[in-house]
Design a protein around this motif. Structure first.
Motif, PDB file in Angstrom:
ATOM      1  N   MET A  96     117.086  54.619  -8.763  1.00 12.75           N
ATOM      2  CA  MET A  96     116.077  54.160  -9.723  1.00 12.75           C
ATOM      3  C   MET A  96     115.571  52.770  -9.334  1.00 12.75           C
ATOM      4  SD  MET A  96     116.403  53.635 -13.862  1.00 12.75           S
ATOM      5  CE  MET A  96     117.070  51.960 -13.736  1.00 12.75           C
ATOM      6  N   ASN A  97     114.357  52.709  -8.843  1.00 12.86           N
ATOM      7  CA  ASN A  97     113.737  51.418  -8.539  1.00 12.86           C
ATOM      8  C   ASN A  97     113.136  50.798  -9.797  1.00 12.86           C
ATOM      9  OD1 ASN A  97     113.979  52.489  -5.841  1.00 12.86           O
ATOM     10  ND2 ASN A  97     112.399  51.033  -5.206  1.00 12.86           N
ATOM     11  N   LEU A  98     113.172  49.480  -9.873  1.00 10.92           N
ATOM     12  CA  LEU A  98     112.293  48.755 -10.785  1.00 10.92           C
ATOM     13  C   LEU A  98     111.030  48.451  -9.984  1.00 10.92           C
ATOM     14  CD1 LEU A  98     114.682  46.256 -12.607  1.00 10.92           C
ATOM     15  CD2 LEU A  98     114.014  48.566 -13.277  1.00 10.92           C
ATOM     16  N   VAL A  99     109.892  48.863 -10.497  1.00 11.17           N
ATOM     17  CA  VAL A  99     108.642  48.786  -9.738  1.00 11.17           C
ATOM     18  C   VAL A  99     107.555  48.087 -10.549  1.00 11.17           C
ATOM     19  CG1 VAL A  99     109.184  50.910  -8.482  1.00 11.17           C
ATOM     20  CG2 VAL A  99     107.782  51.027 -10.569  1.00 11.17           C
ATOM     21  N   THR A 100     106.455  47.806  -9.862  1.00 10.54           N
ATOM     22  CA  THR A 100     105.248  47.305 -10.509  1.00 10.54           C
ATOM     23  C   THR A 100     104.149  48.329 -10.307  1.00 10.54           C
ATOM     24  OG1 THR A 100     105.888  45.041  -9.935  1.00 10.54           O
ATOM     25  CG2 THR A 100     103.606  45.392 -10.671  1.00 10.54           C
ATOM     26  N   VAL A 101     103.630  48.851 -11.417  1.00 10.61           N
ATOM     27  CA  VAL A 101     102.543  49.816 -11.344  1.00 10.61           C
ATOM     28  C   VAL A 101     101.329  49.284 -12.086  1.00 10.61           C
ATOM     29  CG1 VAL A 101     104.066  51.818 -11.136  1.00 10.61           C
ATOM     30  CG2 VAL A 101     103.326  51.075 -13.403  1.00 10.61           C
ATOM     31  N   GLU A 102     100.190  49.764 -11.667  1.00  9.28           N
ATOM     32  CA  GLU A 102      98.956  49.519 -12.402  1.00  9.28           C
ATOM     33  C   GLU A 102      98.651  50.815 -13.152  1.00  9.28           C
ATOM     34  OE1 GLU A 102      94.300  49.031 -11.235  1.00  9.28           O
ATOM     35  OE2 GLU A 102      95.744  47.839 -10.084  1.00  9.28           O
ATOM     36  N   ASP A 103      99.072  50.851 -14.426  1.00 12.34           N
ATOM     37  CA  ASP A 103      98.965  52.047 -15.264  1.00 12.34           C
ATOM     38  C   ASP A 103     100.051  53.054 -14.876  1.00 12.34           C
ATOM     39  OD1 ASP A 103      98.324  54.131 -16.906  1.00 12.34           O
ATOM     40  OD2 ASP A 103      96.290  54.422 -16.172  1.00 12.34           O
ATOM     41  N   TYR A 104     100.887  53.406 -15.839  1.00 18.15           N
ATOM     42  CA  TYR A 104     101.982  54.355 -15.619  1.00 18.15           C
ATOM     43  C   TYR A 104     101.566  55.731 -16.118  1.00 18.15           C
ATOM     44  CZ  TYR A 104     107.030  55.371 -15.034  1.00 18.15           C
ATOM     45  OH  TYR A 104     108.268  55.845 -14.620  1.00 18.15           O
ATOM     46  N   ASP A 107      96.166  57.896 -13.845  1.00 15.63           N
ATOM     47  CA  ASP A 107      95.286  57.048 -13.039  1.00 15.63           C
ATOM     48  C   ASP A 107      96.025  55.873 -12.413  1.00 15.63           C
ATOM     49  OD1 ASP A 107      93.042  58.616 -13.708  1.00 15.63           O
ATOM     50  OD2 ASP A 107      92.836  57.546 -15.618  1.00 15.63           O
ATOM     51  N   GLY A 108      97.343  55.921 -12.456  1.00 20.20           N
ATOM     52  CA  GLY A 108      98.142  54.793 -12.010  1.00 20.20           C
ATOM     53  C   GLY A 108      98.173  54.598 -10.505  1.00 20.20           C
ATOM     54  N   ILE A 109      98.516  53.359 -10.110  1.00 15.48           N
ATOM     55  CA  ILE A 109      98.655  52.968  -8.708  1.00 15.48           C
ATOM     56  C   ILE A 109     100.001  52.266  -8.541  1.00 15.48           C
ATOM     57  CG2 ILE A 109      97.709  51.578  -6.816  1.00 15.48           C
ATOM     58  CD1 ILE A 109      95.848  53.806  -7.578  1.00 15.48           C
ATOM     59  N   MET A 110     100.736  52.585  -7.464  1.00 15.73           N
ATOM     60  CA  MET A 110     101.980  51.891  -7.147  1.00 15.73           C
ATOM     61  C   MET A 110     101.640  50.588  -6.435  1.00 15.73           C
ATOM     62  SD  MET A 110     105.303  51.742  -7.169  1.00 15.73           S
ATOM     63  CE  MET A 110     105.713  53.394  -7.718  1.00 15.73           C
ATOM     64  N   ARG A 111     101.928  49.465  -7.088  1.00 14.49           N
ATOM     65  CA  ARG A 111     101.595  48.167  -6.502  1.00 14.49           C
ATOM     66  C   ARG A 111     102.777  47.500  -5.791  1.00 14.49           C
ATOM     67  NH1 ARG A 111      96.475  48.698  -5.578  1.00 14.49           N
ATOM     68  NH2 ARG A 111      95.133  48.700  -7.426  1.00 14.49           N
ATOM     69  N   ASP A 112     104.007  47.733  -6.237  1.00 13.50           N
ATOM     70  CA  ASP A 112     105.159  47.075  -5.604  1.00 13.50           C
ATOM     71  C   ASP A 112     106.416  47.898  -5.877  1.00 13.50           C
ATOM     72  OD1 ASP A 112     107.252  45.403  -4.751  1.00 13.50           O
ATOM     73  OD2 ASP A 112     106.155  43.590  -5.296  1.00 13.50           O
ATOM     74  N   TYR A 113     107.042  48.382  -4.802  1.00 10.51           N
ATOM     75  CA  TYR A 113     108.236  49.215  -4.944  1.00 10.51           C
ATOM     76  C   TYR A 113     109.463  48.418  -5.345  1.00 10.51           C
ATOM     77  CZ  TYR A 113     109.701  47.277  -0.461  1.00 10.51           C
ATOM     78  OH  TYR A 113     110.075  46.409   0.536  1.00 10.51           O
ATOM     79  N   GLY A 205     108.546  41.183 -20.274  1.00 12.92           N
ATOM     80  CA  GLY A 205     107.417  40.403 -19.792  1.00 12.92           C
ATOM     81  C   GLY A 205     107.714  39.195 -18.934  1.00 12.92           C
ATOM     82  N   THR A 206     108.970  39.000 -18.514  1.00 15.59           N
ATOM     83  CA  THR A 206     109.295  37.806 -17.733  1.00 15.59           C
ATOM     84  C   THR A 206     109.417  38.091 -16.236  1.00 15.59           C
ATOM     85  OG1 THR A 206     111.665  38.151 -18.065  1.00 15.59           O
ATOM     86  CG2 THR A 206     110.503  36.772 -19.682  1.00 15.59           C
ATOM     87  N   THR A 207     109.290  39.357 -15.846  1.00 18.57           N
ATOM     88  CA  THR A 207     109.356  39.715 -14.435  1.00 18.57           C
ATOM     89  C   THR A 207     108.173  40.623 -14.099  1.00 18.57           C
ATOM     90  OG1 THR A 207     110.573  41.824 -14.591  1.00 18.57           O
ATOM     91  CG2 THR A 207     111.866  39.786 -14.703  1.00 18.57           C
ATOM     92  N   ARG A 208     108.055  40.977 -12.834  1.00 18.94           N
ATOM     93  CA  ARG A 208     106.996  41.894 -12.414  1.00 18.94           C
ATOM     94  C   ARG A 208     107.384  43.353 -12.596  1.00 18.94           C
ATOM     95  NH1 ARG A 208     104.974  40.136  -6.572  1.00 18.94           N
ATOM     96  NH2 ARG A 208     103.749  42.044  -6.905  1.00 18.94           N
ATOM     97  N   ALA A 209     108.601  43.597 -13.039  1.00 21.83           N
ATOM     98  CA  ALA A 209     109.050  44.972 -13.274  1.00 21.83           C
ATOM     99  C   ALA A 209     108.404  45.498 -14.552  1.00 21.83           C
ATOM    100  CB  ALA A 209     110.568  45.020 -13.394  1.00 21.83           C
ATOM    101  N   ASN A 210     107.563  46.528 -14.427  1.00 21.12           N
ATOM    102  CA  ASN A 210     106.947  47.103 -15.624  1.00 21.12           C
ATOM    103  C   ASN A 210     107.124  48.614 -15.718  1.00 21.12           C
ATOM    104  OD1 ASN A 210     105.099  48.093 -13.778  1.00 21.12           O
ATOM    105  ND2 ASN A 210     103.354  46.917 -14.565  1.00 21.12           N
ATOM    106  N   ALA A 211     107.986  49.188 -14.855  1.00 18.29           N
ATOM    107  CA  ALA A 211     108.271  50.618 -14.911  1.00 18.29           C
ATOM    108  C   ALA A 211     109.520  50.908 -14.091  1.00 18.29           C
ATOM    109  CB  ALA A 211     107.094  51.433 -14.383  1.00 18.29           C
TER     110      ALA A 211
END
Length: 395
Positions: A96-104, A107-113, A205-211
């Motif tokens: 299980m990665n903590l990732v940064t997505v643009e929309d989960y 229409d989402g995009i994987m921005r940072d694995y 909201g304190t990290t880039r992890a949003n999914a």
């Protein structure tokens, strides 16, 4: 005789315009690898079976002498072994990665694995919070290190999700996630869990992890003993749970090095010291450096060149110097390619060096992908490389 197996994860690459159409390995200053290649055997090895995807889990299992087509059950189970996680035979263990997505969503995009290479001190409380708020009798969140964690699904191997083919997040950087969203949504309970976990991360909201991004699922791992197979007392040294898990599962000693990060700034000297200390009583050590792979995923050829140079000057060179008067066998390679232009793994056969008593000298000027091609030496099955090296370095 002592045996050292040094792996620069993802070191192999393709020519890059930013490096004058050279690969990072060609552009790097690597006198220690060049000397080892000149006096030893050089060739190529296909570390990834044709039937399997090009991942570090598959490749490093093969490098340690275990056939992935026989023993591999998934990325998650290997990392679970690193934590000595006890799971039922029908449990499904997800990486299980903590990732940064643009929309989960569709229409989402994987921005940072890696959620900006989140630090363990930040990520661990987040995973613990998920377990507290949304973990249940079926799903358990297990904290790991940095962005790498586990999700255990009780008896999940008996359900349809066991066959879900989810993209590793590093394979879809800046690409749509709709295909995977559709697959996650096949199980409403699983889908709801992902959405609830996302809400926890977004509220923090304190990290880039949003999914969260579960993938690489499988039943618990079982491997034969390394010492029984090769007659050597062995150890693994790495910053990543993947390598530690392979070590634990095969009965090897797993050595933790303070300050080992898996990045360019890792504790190189600590890894060298740990390897030498183990070899005072042990026979075989597998030293793994993650830095070149992370630079490849980042698409940065200059940083990757620097990572390779540090591997050469701060790991291989001091080990060679310390063991210069000892009878020693050496195996140096990468597990797979991580081309900077692709930013993910490929199946290209990797260059390797075998050096030790009994080896014929290649007399090559340097160690590169091209020079490894020139010898005509080719190992077709990755799990055959270590036995090949053991045989060739015997007097």
């Amino acid at each position: 005789m002592k045996f050292l197996f040094l792996v620069a994860d993802g070191m192999g690459d393709w020519p890059h315009e930013a490096l004058g159409h050279r690969t990072p390995l060609e552009a790097a200053n690597t006198p220690a690898m060049d000397e080892l290649a000149r006096t030893g055997m050089v060739g190529r090895c296909a570390t990834i079976p044709k039937s399997m995807p090009p991942g570090s889990d598959v490749a490093n299992m093969a490098l340690l002498g275990f056939d992935p087509e026989k023993y591999h059950t998934g990325r998650g189970p290997i990392e679970a072994a690193a934590q000595n996680l006890q799971a039922g035979k029908d449990d499904l263990i997800w990486r299980m990665n903590l990732v940064t997505v643009e929309d989960y969503g569709p229409d989402g995009i994987m921005r940072d694995y890696s959620a900006g290479h989140i630090e363990t001190e930040q990520s661990r409380p987040l995973v613990e919070k998920m377990q507290e708020l949304v973990g249940n009798d079926t799903y358990s969140f297990v904290p790991g290190v940095q962005y790498r964690h586990l999700l255990v699904q009780k008896d999940g191997a008996l359900d349809a999700e066991a066959e879900l083919d989810i993209n590793p997040p590093h394979d879809i950087l800046d690409k749509p996630i709709n295909r995977d969203m559709q697959r996650y949504s096949r199980n409403p309970e699983f889908w709801d869990l992902l959405q609830e976990a996302r809400e926890i991360l977004v509220r923090n909201g304190t990290t880039r992890a949003n999914a969260i991004w579960p993938w690489g699922q499988g039943r618990p791992l079982s491997l034969p003993g390394f010492e029984n197979l090769f007659g050597m007392k062995g150890a693994v040294i790495s910053a990543v749970d993947l390598i530690k898990g392979l070590g634990f599962a095969s009965g090897m000693e797993v050595i933790d090095v303070p300050g080992a990060t898996g990045l360019l700034d890792t504790n190189y000297e600590g890894k060298v010291e740990a390897a030498l200390k183990f070899l005072e009583t042990g026979d075989f050590v597998f030293v793994h450096l993650e830095g070149p792979d992370e630079c490849g995923h980042g698409g940065d050829p200059e940083e990757k060149r620097e990572a390779i140079e540090r591997f050469d000057s701060r790991v291989l060179a001091p080990l060679r110097e310390a063991l210069r008067n000892e009878e020693t066998a050496w195996l140096v390679c990468c597990d797979h390619y991580t081309p900077c232009v692709e930013r993910t793994h490929t199946k290209d056969p990797v260059p390797f060096i075998v050096n030790g008593p009994g080896c014929e000298a290649s007399n090559l000027d340097n160690f590169t992908e091209k020079s490894a091609d020139s010898t005509g030496i080719r190992i077709e099955d990755g799990h055959g490389l270590l036995p090949f090296a053991v045989e060739k370095t015997r007097k």
